[in-house]
Design a protein around this motif. Structure first.
Motif, PDB file in Angstrom:
ATOM      1  N   ASN A  69       0.828  -1.209   0.000  1.00 42.22           N
ATOM      2  CA  ASN A  69       0.000   0.000   0.000  1.00 42.22           C
ATOM      3  C   ASN A  69       0.860   1.255   0.000  1.00 42.22           C
ATOM      4  O   ASN A  69       0.520   2.235  -0.671  1.00 42.22           O
ATOM      5  N   SER A  73       1.427   4.749  -3.095  1.00 37.51           N
ATOM      6  CA  SER A  73       1.466   6.208  -2.943  1.00 37.51           C
ATOM      7  C   SER A  73       2.562   6.842  -3.800  1.00 37.51           C
ATOM      8  O   SER A  73       2.526   8.034  -4.070  1.00 37.51           O
ATOM      9  N   SER A 156      -6.841   2.228  -4.929  1.00 39.01           N
ATOM     10  CA  SER A 156      -6.801   3.220  -3.856  1.00 39.01           C
ATOM     11  C   SER A 156      -8.123   3.257  -3.079  1.00 39.01           C
ATOM     12  O   SER A 156      -8.143   3.646  -1.914  1.00 39.01           O
TER      13      SER A 156
END
Length: 160
Positions: A69, A73, A156
């Motif tokens: 995760n 980003s 996301s």
């Protein structure tokens, strides 16, 4: 940018260097590579000796999904492809790019993954041009994460 490849590593520099070798010819203006490192000793310097074009992030060990995760980003592409350290691609990146252009309205595309043996270690050889099916909204994945490209906008909303 079309594809962001995210690789999570923890204490497997030799495996990561195999991944680097398989990606060297693939990284171009449409593909960026993100490495999320949770190793006991950060590997950025050793990796920069092998490949210059990548984004590096270090994070203390907090689990593979947390690292994956975090990698999203830094992703610049519309599509995300998670590869582990030691995974090697054996496909035409050009064919992969063309395939993805046909699925811009999808949340993901699944494809087959062959697992071969390399001196007792598992080696995943990825063949995304052999498309199994299109995934839109399913609860279970029909393959492992190496055999699935996520649309960044969809991932996301529902990260690991």
């Amino acid at each position: 940018m079309l594809i962001s490849i995210i690789t999570v590593i923890r204490n497997d520099l030799p495996g990561l260097l195999r991944t680097v070798e398989s990606l060297k010819s693939a990284i171009d203006e449409e593909i960026n590579w993100v490495v999320v490192d949770s190793s006991d000793t950060p590997i950025e310097k050793a990796l920069r000796n092998e490949l210059r074009e990548f984004t590096y992030a270090y994070t203390p060990p907090a689990g593979i999904y947390s690292a994956m995760n975090l990698g999203t980003s830094f992703a610049q592409g519309n599509w995300i492809w998670f590869l582990n350290a030691g995974d090697e691609i054996a496909c035409s990146i050009g064919k992969l790019k063309e395939t993805l252009k046909n699925y811009q309205d999808s949340c993901g595309v699944a494809f087959s993954v062959n697992i071969l043996s390399r001196r007792g270690n598992k080696l995943r050889v990825l063949h995304p041009e052999i498309k199994k099916n299109e995934i839109t909204k399913k609860i279970e994945l029909p393959t492992n994460h190496q055999g699935f490209l996520f649309k960044k906008s969809c991932h996301s909303l529902n990260p690991y």
